[in-house]
Design a protein around this motif. Structure first.
Motif, PDB file in Angstrom:
ATOM      1  N   THR A  80       0.837  -1.195   0.000  1.00  0.00           N
ATOM      2  CA  THR A  80       0.000   0.000   0.000  1.00  0.00           C
ATOM      3  C   THR A  80       0.873   1.246   0.000  1.00  0.00           C
ATOM      4  O   THR A  80       2.042   1.206   0.384  1.00  0.00           O
ATOM      5  CB  THR A  80      -0.911   0.055   1.245  1.00  0.00           C
ATOM      6  N   GLU A  81       0.268   2.340  -0.406  1.00  0.00           N
ATOM      7  CA  GLU A  81       0.970   3.620  -0.378  1.00  0.00           C
ATOM      8  C   GLU A  81       1.336   3.999   1.052  1.00  0.00           C
ATOM      9  O   GLU A  81       2.445   4.472   1.321  1.00  0.00           O
ATOM     10  CB  GLU A  81       0.080   4.707  -1.001  1.00  0.00           C
ATOM     11  N   PHE A  82       0.413   3.777   1.965  1.00  0.00           N
ATOM     12  CA  PHE A  82       0.694   4.106   3.363  1.00  0.00           C
ATOM     13  C   PHE A  82       1.830   3.238   3.903  1.00  0.00           C
ATOM     14  O   PHE A  82       2.671   3.700   4.657  1.00  0.00           O
ATOM     15  CB  PHE A  82      -0.560   3.955   4.232  1.00  0.00           C
ATOM     16  N   GLY A  83       1.872   1.986   3.499  1.00  0.00           N
ATOM     17  CA  GLY A  83       2.960   1.109   3.896  1.00  0.00           C
ATOM     18  C   GLY A  83       4.301   1.600   3.378  1.00  0.00           C
ATOM     19  O   GLY A  83       5.317   1.511   4.067  1.00  0.00           O
ATOM     20  N   GLU A  84       4.302   2.126   2.174  1.00  0.00           N
ATOM     21  CA  GLU A  84       5.532   2.702   1.623  1.00  0.00           C
ATOM     22  C   GLU A  84       5.984   3.902   2.444  1.00  0.00           C
ATOM     23  O   GLU A  84       7.175   4.104   2.658  1.00  0.00           O
ATOM     24  CB  GLU A  84       5.331   3.110   0.176  1.00  0.00           C
ATOM     25  N   GLU A  85       5.037   4.694   2.892  1.00  0.00           N
ATOM     26  CA  GLU A  85       5.357   5.899   3.663  1.00  0.00           C
ATOM     27  C   GLU A  85       5.816   5.578   5.082  1.00  0.00           C
ATOM     28  O   GLU A  85       6.787   6.164   5.565  1.00  0.00           O
ATOM     29  CB  GLU A  85       4.137   6.823   3.736  1.00  0.00           C
ATOM     30  N   THR A  86       5.124   4.664   5.753  1.00  0.00           N
ATOM     31  CA  THR A  86       5.412   4.394   7.165  1.00  0.00           C
ATOM     32  C   THR A  86       6.324   3.194   7.385  1.00  0.00           C
ATOM     33  O   THR A  86       6.934   3.077   8.440  1.00  0.00           O
ATOM     34  CB  THR A  86       4.117   4.131   7.958  1.00  0.00           C
ATOM     35  N   GLY A  87       6.367   2.279   6.409  1.00  0.00           N
ATOM     36  CA  GLY A  87       7.147   1.059   6.579  1.00  0.00           C
ATOM     37  C   GLY A  87       6.458   0.021   7.432  1.00  0.00           C
ATOM     38  O   GLY A  87       7.095  -0.913   7.912  1.00  0.00           O
ATOM     39  N   ILE A  88       5.119   0.154   7.592  1.00  0.00           N
ATOM     40  CA  ILE A  88       4.351  -0.761   8.442  1.00  0.00           C
ATOM     41  C   ILE A  88       3.035  -1.124   7.748  1.00  0.00           C
ATOM     42  O   ILE A  88       2.328  -0.242   7.259  1.00  0.00           O
ATOM     43  CB  ILE A  88       4.017  -0.117   9.802  1.00  0.00           C
ATOM     44  N   GLU A  89       2.718  -2.405   7.723  1.00  0.00           N
ATOM     45  CA  GLU A  89       1.430  -2.876   7.222  1.00  0.00           C
ATOM     46  C   GLU A  89       0.996  -4.092   8.034  1.00  0.00           C
ATOM     47  O   GLU A  89       1.838  -4.825   8.552  1.00  0.00           O
ATOM     48  CB  GLU A  89       1.518  -3.307   5.754  1.00  0.00           C
ATOM     49  N   LEU A  90      -0.296  -4.307   8.079  1.00  0.00           N
ATOM     50  CA  LEU A  90      -0.857  -5.542   8.624  1.00  0.00           C
ATOM     51  C   LEU A  90      -1.199  -6.432   7.449  1.00  0.00           C
ATOM     52  O   LEU A  90      -1.802  -5.976   6.475  1.00  0.00           O
ATOM     53  CB  LEU A  90      -2.117  -5.254   9.435  1.00  0.00           C
ATOM     54  N   ARG A  91      -0.803  -7.697   7.541  1.00  0.00           N
ATOM     55  CA  ARG A  91      -1.043  -8.622   6.438  1.00  0.00           C
ATOM     56  C   ARG A  91      -1.586  -9.944   6.950  1.00  0.00           C
ATOM     57  O   ARG A  91      -1.433 -10.302   8.109  1.00  0.00           O
ATOM     58  CB  ARG A  91       0.251  -8.878   5.669  1.00  0.00           C
ATOM     59  N   MET A  92      -2.179 -10.682   6.015  1.00  0.00           N
ATOM     60  CA  MET A  92      -2.682 -12.025   6.282  1.00  0.00           C
ATOM     61  C   MET A  92      -2.256 -12.927   5.145  1.00  0.00           C
ATOM     62  O   MET A  92      -2.120 -12.478   4.007  1.00  0.00           O
ATOM     63  CB  MET A  92      -4.219 -12.038   6.343  1.00  0.00           C
ATOM     64  N   GLU A  93      -2.082 -14.204   5.467  1.00  0.00           N
ATOM     65  CA  GLU A  93      -1.808 -15.208   4.447  1.00  0.00           C
ATOM     66  C   GLU A  93      -2.086 -16.581   5.030  1.00  0.00           C
ATOM     67  O   GLU A  93      -2.277 -16.723   6.242  1.00  0.00           O
ATOM     68  CB  GLU A  93      -0.372 -15.114   3.938  1.00  0.00           C
ATOM     69  N   GLN A  94      -2.098 -17.575   4.164  1.00  0.00           N
ATOM     70  CA  GLN A  94      -2.289 -18.930   4.632  1.00  0.00           C
ATOM     71  C   GLN A  94      -1.114 -19.344   5.505  1.00  0.00           C
ATOM     72  O   GLN A  94       0.019 -18.919   5.286  1.00  0.00           O
ATOM     73  CB  GLN A  94      -2.394 -19.896   3.451  1.00  0.00           C
ATOM     74  N   VAL A  95      -1.401 -20.178   6.472  1.00  0.00           N
ATOM     75  CA  VAL A  95      -0.358 -20.711   7.337  1.00  0.00           C
ATOM     76  C   VAL A  95       0.523 -21.625   6.497  1.00  0.00           C
ATOM     77  O   VAL A  95       0.038 -22.432   5.712  1.00  0.00           O
ATOM     78  CB  VAL A  95      -0.983 -21.499   8.515  1.00  0.00           C
ATOM     79  N   SER A  96       1.801 -21.484   6.673  1.00  0.00           N
ATOM     80  CA  SER A  96       2.762 -22.328   5.968  1.00  0.00           C
ATOM     81  C   SER A  96       3.222 -23.444   6.885  1.00  0.00           C
ATOM     82  O   SER A  96       3.349 -23.262   8.093  1.00  0.00           O
ATOM     83  CB  SER A  96       3.963 -21.486   5.545  1.00  0.00           C
ATOM     84  N   SER A  97       3.521 -24.570   6.303  1.00  0.00           N
ATOM     85  CA  SER A  97       4.083 -25.659   7.094  1.00  0.00           C
ATOM     86  C   SER A  97       5.577 -25.453   7.302  1.00  0.00           C
ATOM     87  O   SER A  97       6.191 -26.116   8.116  1.00  0.00           O
ATOM     88  CB  SER A  97       3.836 -26.997   6.398  1.00  0.00           C
ATOM     89  N   LEU A  98       6.160 -24.494   6.574  1.00  0.00           N
ATOM     90  CA  LEU A  98       7.575 -24.181   6.713  1.00  0.00           C
ATOM     91  C   LEU A  98       7.739 -22.961   7.599  1.00  0.00           C
ATOM     92  O   LEU A  98       6.944 -22.041   7.554  1.00  0.00           O
ATOM     93  CB  LEU A  98       8.187 -23.885   5.337  1.00  0.00           C
ATOM     94  N   PRO A  99       8.802 -22.903   8.402  1.00  0.00           N
ATOM     95  CA  PRO A  99       9.031 -21.712   9.229  1.00  0.00           C
ATOM     96  C   PRO A  99       9.262 -20.495   8.353  1.00  0.00           C
ATOM     97  O   PRO A  99       9.887 -20.580   7.301  1.00  0.00           O
ATOM     98  CB  PRO A  99      10.293 -22.050  10.029  1.00  0.00           C
ATOM     99  N   GLN A 100       8.726 -19.355   8.794  1.00  0.00           N
ATOM    100  CA  GLN A 100       8.880 -18.098   8.068  1.00  0.00           C
ATOM    101  C   GLN A 100       9.338 -17.024   9.026  1.00  0.00           C
ATOM    102  O   GLN A 100       9.051 -17.082  10.205  1.00  0.00           O
ATOM    103  CB  GLN A 100       7.544 -17.632   7.483  1.00  0.00           C
TER     104      GLN A 100
END
Length: 106
Positions: A80-100
Motif C-alpha cells: 500500500t501507499e501508506f505502507g511505503e510511507e510508514t514502513g508498516i502494514e498488517l497482512r494475512m496469508e495462509q499458514v505455511s508448514s515451513l518456518p517463516q
C-alpha cells in the motif's frame, strides 16, 4: 483515529478477507493487506492481537496467520501507499508448514 477504532476496523476487514485468504490456491497467492494505516509498530502489534483474537474466535487460526510487515525486516515490498510511507502494514496469508520470518516480534 483512536487505536481502538482502528482495531475494530482492522478486525472487520480481516474477517472479510479470511475466506478469500483461506480459499487461495497457495500461500504466496493468499497474501492480503489489511488496509488500515498503522502509524507505529506498537500500534500495529496492538491491532494484530485483536485480529488474532477474532481469527481464533472464528476458528481461522489453523488456516490463516496475520502478521506485521515492517520495511526494515522484510524482504517483501509494501503493498500500500501508506505502507511505503510508514514502513508498516498488517497482512494475512495462509499458514505455511515451513518456518517463516516476517517480523522479529510477531
Amino acid at each position: 483515529m483512536q487505536l481502538n477504532t482502528l482495531a475494530n476496523i482492522a478486525v472487520e476487514r480481516a474477517l472479510q478477507l479470511a475466506p478469500e485468504v483461506a480459499d487461495s490456491p497457495n500461500r504466496i497467492a493468499s497474501e492480503r493487506v489489511i488496509d488500515v494505516p498503522m502509524a507505529t509498530v506498537d500500534a500495529a502489534r496492538f491491532v494484530l492481537k485483536r485480529i488474532n483474537e477474532a481469527l481464533a474466535y472464528g476458528e481461522w487460526l489453523d488456516e490463516i496467520e496475520a502478521w506485521v510487515w515492517e520495511f526494515d525486516t522484510s524482504t517483501r515490498a509494501a503493498l500500500t501507499e501508506f505502507g511505503e510511507e510508514t514502513g508498516i502494514e498488517l497482512r494475512m496469508e495462509q499458514v505455511s508448514s515451513l518456518p517463516q520470518v516476517h517480523s522479529p516480534n510477531r
